[in-house]
Structures are given as structure tokens and as C-alpha cells.
Design a protein around this motif. Structure first.
Motif, PDB file in Angstrom:
ATOM      1  N   ASP A 179      72.605 -11.690  25.977  1.00 26.28           N
ATOM      2  CA  ASP A 179      71.242 -11.927  26.474  1.00 26.28           C
ATOM      3  C   ASP A 179      70.717 -13.278  26.000  1.00 26.28           C
ATOM      4  O   ASP A 179      70.038 -13.999  26.752  1.00 26.28           O
ATOM      5  CB  ASP A 179      70.303 -10.814  26.005  1.00 26.28           C
ATOM      6  CG  ASP A 179      70.663  -9.467  26.630  1.00 26.28           C
ATOM      7  OD1 ASP A 179      71.294  -9.489  27.724  1.00 26.28           O
ATOM      8  OD2 ASP A 179      70.311  -8.424  26.047  1.00 26.28           O
ATOM      9  N   SER A 183      69.357 -16.919  28.223  1.00 30.20           N
ATOM     10  CA  SER A 183      67.913 -17.181  28.191  1.00 30.20           C
ATOM     11  C   SER A 183      67.630 -18.684  28.340  1.00 30.20           C
ATOM     12  O   SER A 183      68.467 -19.535  28.063  1.00 30.20           O
ATOM     13  CB  SER A 183      67.311 -16.662  26.890  1.00 30.20           C
ATOM     14  OG  SER A 183      67.876 -17.351  25.792  1.00 30.20           O
ATOM     15  N   LYS A 202      56.227 -14.687  22.074  1.00 23.48           N
ATOM     16  CA  LYS A 202      56.672 -13.524  22.831  1.00 23.48           C
ATOM     17  C   LYS A 202      55.894 -12.312  22.328  1.00 23.48           C
ATOM     18  O   LYS A 202      55.746 -12.104  21.119  1.00 23.48           O
ATOM     19  CB  LYS A 202      58.161 -13.281  22.646  1.00 23.48           C
ATOM     20  CG  LYS A 202      59.072 -14.398  23.143  1.00 23.48           C
ATOM     21  CD  LYS A 202      59.100 -14.450  24.666  1.00 23.48           C
ATOM     22  CE  LYS A 202      60.107 -15.474  25.161  1.00 23.48           C
ATOM     23  NZ  LYS A 202      60.160 -15.539  26.629  1.00 23.48           N
ATOM     24  N   LYS A 204      56.662  -9.094  22.553  1.00 18.20           N
ATOM     25  CA  LYS A 204      57.576  -8.115  21.947  1.00 18.20           C
ATOM     26  C   LYS A 204      58.636  -8.785  21.082  1.00 18.20           C
ATOM     27  O   LYS A 204      59.632  -8.150  20.713  1.00 18.20           O
ATOM     28  CB  LYS A 204      58.274  -7.304  23.040  1.00 18.20           C
ATOM     29  CG  LYS A 204      57.337  -6.481  23.904  1.00 18.20           C
ATOM     30  CD  LYS A 204      56.638  -5.381  23.090  1.00 18.20           C
ATOM     31  CE  LYS A 204      55.785  -4.484  23.968  1.00 18.20           C
ATOM     32  NZ  LYS A 204      55.153  -3.400  23.178  1.00 18.20           N
ATOM     33  N   TYR A 206      61.481 -11.996  20.298  1.00 22.42           N
ATOM     34  CA  TYR A 206      62.612 -12.509  21.053  1.00 22.42           C
ATOM     35  C   TYR A 206      63.710 -11.472  21.204  1.00 22.42           C
ATOM     36  O   TYR A 206      64.570 -11.625  22.063  1.00 22.42           O
ATOM     37  CB  TYR A 206      63.138 -13.776  20.382  1.00 22.42           C
ATOM     38  CG  TYR A 206      62.312 -15.003  20.774  1.00 22.42           C
ATOM     39  CD1 TYR A 206      62.751 -15.844  21.772  1.00 22.42           C
ATOM     40  CD2 TYR A 206      61.100 -15.259  20.165  1.00 22.42           C
ATOM     41  CE1 TYR A 206      61.997 -16.946  22.140  1.00 22.42           C
ATOM     42  CE2 TYR A 206      60.334 -16.351  20.523  1.00 22.42           C
ATOM     43  CZ  TYR A 206      60.779 -17.191  21.524  1.00 22.42           C
ATOM     44  OH  TYR A 206      60.024 -18.270  21.890  1.00 22.42           O
ATOM     45  N   GLY A 208      62.802  -8.328  21.792  1.00 18.37           N
ATOM     46  CA  GLY A 208      62.202  -7.384  22.728  1.00 18.37           C
ATOM     47  C   GLY A 208      61.825  -6.067  22.092  1.00 18.37           C
ATOM     48  O   GLY A 208      61.401  -5.157  22.804  1.00 18.37           O
ATOM     49  N   SER A 209      61.945  -5.955  20.771  1.00 18.08           N
ATOM     50  CA  SER A 209      61.642  -4.669  20.133  1.00 18.08           C
ATOM     51  C   SER A 209      60.582  -4.797  19.042  1.00 18.08           C
ATOM     52  O   SER A 209      60.282  -3.818  18.361  1.00 18.08           O
ATOM     53  CB  SER A 209      62.922  -4.093  19.521  1.00 18.08           C
ATOM     54  OG  SER A 209      63.460  -4.989  18.545  1.00 18.08           O
TER      55      SER A 209
END
Length: 715
Positions: A179, A183, A202, A204, A206, A208-209
């Protein structure tokens, strides 16, 4: 005919003279006329205009002063707030720059750490996956010692640039190599070629969690020996750390602090929903104003004052926005006070306007209504305004004016009646004059035609006289030839004895000369007959001239005084005609004498011709016959001299006749020109008479119109 209008009838009377009993009655009757006065449209009233001017002037002055004060105070407050806010934003920007520099220094320490460099060199030389994994584990341990000691850092990740190796994460950061390699931020780090790249926030994280928003910085990890980079170092930082640094930055109620990147995307905001969205405030991107400044703009439909400064490290901009309404809410008191004062001023203007209407407009309306009545012809209206100011004086002047107009109308009416009567008399006289002028013009034209005919006849007589002169020249030439021939005959007679021997040869010549003389005498006889005819023509012309002179005298007598001059001309023409007749009689007598002499000459030649015949037959009788011829030729020479003298007399008479005919022609032409001039003057007099008639009719129409106009006025 002359008409004089007396101007003293139209002189206006003075105010003192006008106040007689009749005027006083008119003044008293004006009160009844005022009862019928009506008001017109008030919108067109002078009083309403004055009221609006006063009202608008006072209200506009108050509003302009108040609103100008409000605008000035608003501008001053905005300037002061912008200056103070710029200082506060500059201080906060300095702290954040220091924080960003610390993070950059941390990343540089990680990159220059000896263990990290050794591991990067070993990784590039490793041949199996196990060695690479072991080296990655050592890199993770080294980076963990830097990252985990800083609470503002969420975590870090070592991501291979290529291949399918697994990314090594430290702390709360978690992501896959696949991923990350796909990007955009990974591409921007690789394009930087080892320089530090600050990445946008971001929500969430970088990976995403993350439960909190983060920002990140990344750079390619290159070996200082080989300058080969196989990994990317990514460090995530809590976004709330920026909020802590900006917690003490207060610009005012409703203010908003944001950080935007070069693409005008929001990197930091107290409202997490706005992260990564376009900023409502558009900032300059070029020039000196791109780094710092202030501007007034719209933000979500609200006017805001925005101050901004650009970070030296990241290139982002720290933006502070304060609603203008919050800044100038204290200045609104000036605006509200302005509205209150404007309302008070409006009430004051209304009071002043009503006072002006009462003092000025209402009296003016009354005077206007009275003047309208006067315009309709009612001269009995008078004003009852009794004031000492200009309006009162105007009312008094109006009353005096109406009085004077009343008197003037009465006098004008009487004058119109007189003018109308005079116009009728003038019209009748003009018509009679026009008829007389026409008759004179007709008579003058007849005289002019007669004079023209006389001039034509005189020209004919002059031509005939010229022809007579030519004939006389021919007669004189013939007479000279006859004299020469007679002299030769006489000379031949004297020498007849000597030339007797050659008489036979010359007798033939003498016969031919005699025959020529006969023919010439015959032609002379015919010329005398032509002269007789010409004299008859001249005699007839003289008779016609006498007749024309008699007619001209008669017409001049009919014309009266206007024809006296022409009568003198007619008398002169008659005298010239008598002189011409006398000259013609003398010429006729002379012509008869010449005719007789020519007849005698013809007879002599007729007798001489047989003698010449006999001379041929008998030479013996030649001497005696020659002597006879010599004697007869002497008589012939005497007679030729007589004829010559008669012709000279006739020539002088012809000259006199020619001069007389020239005088007749000149007098006839002058008479014709005079007649034409008189005819022209008669026509001009006729035109003037017709114009006088038209002017009389026009005067009569004007008088009637004046009478109808004056009949509208009631006095």
C-alpha cells in the motif's frame, strides 16, 4: 393716406391714479373670486420641494457624518487588530518552526546514526532473505530508541522502495509495503532524493488505523558511502501537538487558526472535519504577499480578516481568521447612535419643513391659484395676504398688477374698436387706389405700344432716307459724267473745223455716246420716279406721326396730371412731323424741277440723234450742223449746271431730312423708354396698392382677433 395711432391711450396709469372708485369696487369683488380657488397636485408644490430638500439635506448630513465615523473606526480597528494578530501569529509560527526543525534534526540523527548506516550497507550486500530480515530487525531497534522516547511521535516505519519486503513499523504506526509503495506520498518522498518531505495530515493516520489525526515526515534513507537508498523512513507525529503549540494563540471571539499547504488544503484545524479540505480563504501564491500578509475576504459567507505567515521549514502557512463583525461590534455603537441621531434630525427636518410650508408654500399656492384665475380671463381676483415679508410684497404687487391689467384691457378693447374701424376705411381706400392704378397701367401700356410703333416707323423712314442718299450719290455721279461729256462735245465743236476730215470716223463714236447719254438720262428719269415714291412714303409717315401725336395728346389729356410729361413729348413729336412734312414738300418741288429738266434733256437728245444721222448722210452740212450742235451744247452745259445746283440743293435737303428722321427715331425711342418706365411704375403702383389691400385685410383680421382675445377678460 396716413393713419396715426395715438400711443398715449396705451400708457399705464400709476398706482395712485388707479385706485379710483372703479378699482376699489374691483378689489372688493376679488374676495368673491378667491372662494372659487382650488388646490392642484401637491407633488408639484414648491413647499413640498422645500420640505424634501430640507429633510434630505439634514438627514444626509447626519448619516454621512455618522457612517463616515463608523467606517473610519472600523478601518482603524481592522488595521490595529491585523497588526497585533500578525505579531501573535508570527510568534506561534516561530514556535512551530522550531518544533519542525527539531523533527528534522531527529530524522537526520536517525539517518546519520552509525548503526543505521552500517545496517544500510550490510543490507545492500546481503544475499539471502534471512540476512536482510535480520538487518531490518536491527534497523528497527535502532530507530525505536529514537522514536519511543518522544511522546509527540506516534510511530515510525521503514518501507522498502522496491521489492516485496515487509515494512518494519515502530510504535503505533502500521502499514503494508504494497500500500505504501502505491501511495502518492511515497512518490513525493522518492522524488525528493534524500531531502526531508513534510506530508499532509491524515484523519486516520498513514496506516489508516489511528484514532487521532497525524502528520508525517519522510525521507529516503541513503548510505553515505554508496549513496544508495533502498528504504524510506516515515515518522508520524500527533496533530494535536500542533494544537498544543497554538493553544495560547487567541485572536478574538470567533477566530479560527488553521494551517494550509501550498495547494490551499487545510493541514490543521480545531475542527477535524475540515482536514484535507480546501480552505475557504484564498491566499496569494506569488510575489512577496505569498509569504506573509493580511486581507479581508469571505469565509463561508462571513466577512473575515485573515492574517497568514509561511513556515520556513515546511512551506505551509499559518492562517488566523477573525470575523470582522466581532472586531467592529464596539464600533456598531457609533452606527446605532448615528441612526438615532438621524431619526431625531428627520423629526426636526419635518418640523422645519412644515413651518416652511405654512410660511411659504401655502401663500404661494394661493397666489398661484389667483394667477390661474387671471390666466383664464378673470381680472377681478385679488390677494388677501397681509404680511410684511417678500410674499406679502408679492401679493401687493399682484393686486397692483391685476389693477393695471384691468385698465389696460379696457383701453386695449377701445383701441381695438378704433383700429378695426380704421382698418375698414383703409381697406376701402386701398381697393379704390388699386383700381385706379390698374386703369393707369392699362393706359400706359397703350401709350407704350403706340410709341413703339412710332419708333418702328421712324426706323423705316431712316432706312428710306439712307436709300435716297445713295440714289442722290448716283445722280451726282451721272451729272458729273454728263458734264464731262458736254465739255468734250464743246471741245470737239471748237475743233470741228480742224478735225472735219476725221468727222466720219468719229461720228460713229458720237452716236454711241449719244445713245449712252439717252440711256443714262432714262435711268435718271427712273431714279427721279423712285424719289417721288419715297417722298410719298415719307409723306404718309408724316401723316401717321401726326395721327400718333394726336392720339398721344388725347391719352395724356385723359391721364390728367400723370400724363403732362407725355403730352410734352407728343407735342415735340408733332412739331418734328410738321418739319418733316415741310422738308418733304421742298424735296418734292426740287424733284419736280429735276424731272422737268430731265424731260427737256431727253427731248434735246432725241432731236440731236436724227441730226447725227443726217450728218452721216451729208458731210457738206456738217459744219453748219456742228455749229448748231455747238450752240445747243452750250445750252446743254448751262442746263447741266442748273441740274447740278438743283442736285446740291436736293442733297442738302436730304441731309436735313436724314437728321430729322434721326431725331424722330431718337424721340420715338425715348418716348418708348419713357412709356415703358411709366408702365413699370404703374405696375409697381398696382402691386403696392394690392399689398396695401392685403395689409388692410390683415389689419382688419388682427383687429378682430384682438377684439376676440380681449373679450375673454372679465372686468
Amino acid at each position: 393716406m396716413k393713419f396715426n395711432l395715438k400711443k398715449d391711450k396705451l400708457k399705464p396709469q400709476s398706482a395712485g391714479e388707479g385706485l379710483n372708485a372703479n378699482v376699489k369696487s374691483l378689489y372688493s369683488s376679488s374676495l368673491n373670486g378667491m372662494k372659487n380657488v382650488k388646490m392642484t397636485n401637491p407633488i408639484k408644490s414648491v413647499g413640498l420641494m422645500l420640505f424634501l430638500i430640507i429633510f434630505c439635506a439634514i438627514l444626509v448630513c447626519v448619516l454621512v457624518v455618522g457612517l463616515f465615523s463608523y467606517s473610519t473606526s472600523k478601518s482603524i480597528i481592522k488595521t490595529k487588530v491585523a497588526d497585533s494578530s500578525a505579531v501573535a501569529i508570527g510568534q506561534s509560527k516561530g514556535k512551530l518552526d522550531l518544533m519542525f526543525k527539531n523533527y528534522e534534526a531527529l530524522s537526520m540523527q536517525v539517518l546519520l546514526d552509525k548503526n543505521v548506516q552500517d545496517n544500510l550497507l550490510q543490507y545492500s550486500q546481503a544475499k539471502d532473505d534471512y540476512d536482510k530480515f535480520d538487518i531490518m530487525k536491527k534497523l528497527s531497534d535502532t530507530i525505536q530508541s529514537y522514536v519511543l522516547g518522544n511522546s509527540t511521535i506516534v510511530g515510525a516505519a521503514i518501507i522498502p522502495i522496491a521489492g516485496d519486503s515487509t515494512a518494519i513499523t515502530v510504535g503505533s504506526t502500521s502499514m503494508s509495503s504494497e500500500d505504501a509503495q502505491k501511495s502518492d506520498w511515497m512518490k513525493s518522498i522518492k522524488d525528493a532524493s534524500g531531502r526531508l518531505v513534510w506530508l499532509p495530515s491524515k484523519v486516520k493516520g498513514y496506516g489508516g488505523s489511528s484514532s487521532d489525526p497525524t502528520i508525517a515526515m519522510g525521507r529516503v534513507m541513503k548510505n553515505t558511502v554508496t549513496n544508495e537508498g533502498n528504504f524510506v523512513l516515515l515518522v508520524e507525529i500527533h496533530l494535536s501537538e500542533i494544537g498544543k503549540q497554538l493553544s495560547d494563540l487567541q485572536l478574538g471571539n470567533g477566530s479560527d487558526i488553521t494551517i494550509v499547504d501550498n495547494a490551499n488544503k487545510i493541514m490543521f484545524s480545531k475542527d477535524e472535519k475540515l482536514l484535507t479540505q480546501n480552505s475557504p480563504i484564498t491566499l496569494p501564491t506569488e510575489g512577496k504577499a505569498a509569504k506573509s500578509g493580511s486581507l479581508t475576504t469571505q469565509s463561508n459567507g462571513v466577512e473575515v480578516l485573515a492574517m497568514y505567515k509561511q513556515f520556513d521549514t515546511t512551506g505551509w502557512k499559518l492562517v488566523g481568521a477573525v470575523p470582522v463583525a466581532e472586531l467592529v461590534k464596539d464600533a456598531k455603537q457609533i452606527r446605532n447612535a448615528t441612526y438615532i441621531i438621524a431619526a431625531i434630525a428627520a423629526l426636526l427636518a419635518i418640523g422645519i419643513g412644515l413651518l416652511v410650508i405654512r410660511m411659504v408654500a401655502i401663500p404661494l399656492v394661493n397666489l398661484r391659484n389667483l394667477m390661474n384665475e387671471g390666466e383664464r380671463g378673470n381680472l377681478t381676483v385679488r390677494s388677501t395676504i397681509n404680511k410684511k415679508d417678500e410674499i406679502g410684497q408679492l401679493a401687493q404687487s399682484f393686486n397692483q398688477m391685476m389693477t393695471q391689467i384691468t385698465v389696460l384691457v379696457q383701453q386695449s378693447n377701445q383701441s381695438a374698436q378704433d383700429v378695426l374701424g380704421t382698418a375698414g376705411e383703409l381697406s376701402d381706400a386701398s381697393k379704390k387706389t388699386a383700381i385706379s392704378a390698374k386703369e393707369i397701367a392699362v393706359a400706359t401700356e397703350e401709350i407704350a405700344n403706340g410709341a413703339t410703333s412710332l419708333a418702328v416707323e421712324a426706323e423705316k423712314g431712316s432706312d428710306l432716307t439712307s436709300e435716297i442718299s445713295q440714289q442722290m450719290l448716283q445722280v451726282m455721279n451721272a451729272n458729273q459724267e454728263m458734264g464731262s461729256a458736254a465739255a468734250e462735245v464743246e471741245k470737239a465743236s471748237r475743233q470741228g473745223t480742224t478735225y472735219m476730215n476725221s468727222l466720219i470716223e468719229k461720228t460713229g463714236m458720237t452716236e454711241e455716246m449719244t445713245r449712252s447719254m439717252v440711256e443714262k438720262v432714262d435711268r435718271l428719269k427712273e431714279s427721279t420716279r423712285s424719289i417721288r415714291k419715297i417722298l410719298d412714303v415719307l409723306n404718309n409717315m408724316t401723316k401717321q406721326t401726326n395721327i400718333l401725336s394726336l392720339n398721344a395728346t388725347i391719352e395724356a389729356a385723359r391721364a390728367g396730371a400723370a400724363g403732362k410729361g407725355f403730352m410734352v413729348v407728343a407735342d415735340e413729336i408733332r412739331k418734328l412731323a410738321d418739319q418733316s412734312r415741310q422738308s418733304i414738300d421742298v424735296v418734292g418741288q426740287i424733284t419736280e424741277t429735276i424731272q422737268k429738266e430731265i424731260d427737256e434733256t431727253v427731248n434735246v437728245l432725241s432731236n440731236a440723234y436724227p441730226i447725227f444721222q443726217e450728218q452721216i448722210q451729208s458731210v457738206k452740212e456738217a459744219n453748219q450742223i456742228f455749229l448748231t450742235v455747238q450752240g445747243q451744247m452750250g445750252d446743254f452745259v448751262g442746263r447741266l449746271n442748273t441740274v447740278t445746283e438743283s442736285i446740291s440743293v436736293l442733297e442738302r435737303s436730304q441731309v436735313v431730312l436724314s437728321e430729322a428722321m434721326g431725331n424722330v427715331s431718337a424721340v420715338a425711342q425715348e418716348s418708348s423708354a419713357t412709356s415703358e418706365e411709366v408702365a413699370s411704375l404703374s405696375n409697381e403702383q398696382t402691386n403696392i396698392s394690392e399689398g396695401l389691400v392685403r395689409l388692410s385685410d390683415k389689419l382688419e383680421m388682427v383687429s378682430s382677433g384682438l377684439k376676440e382675445t380681449l373679450s375673454r377678460f372679465r372686468t
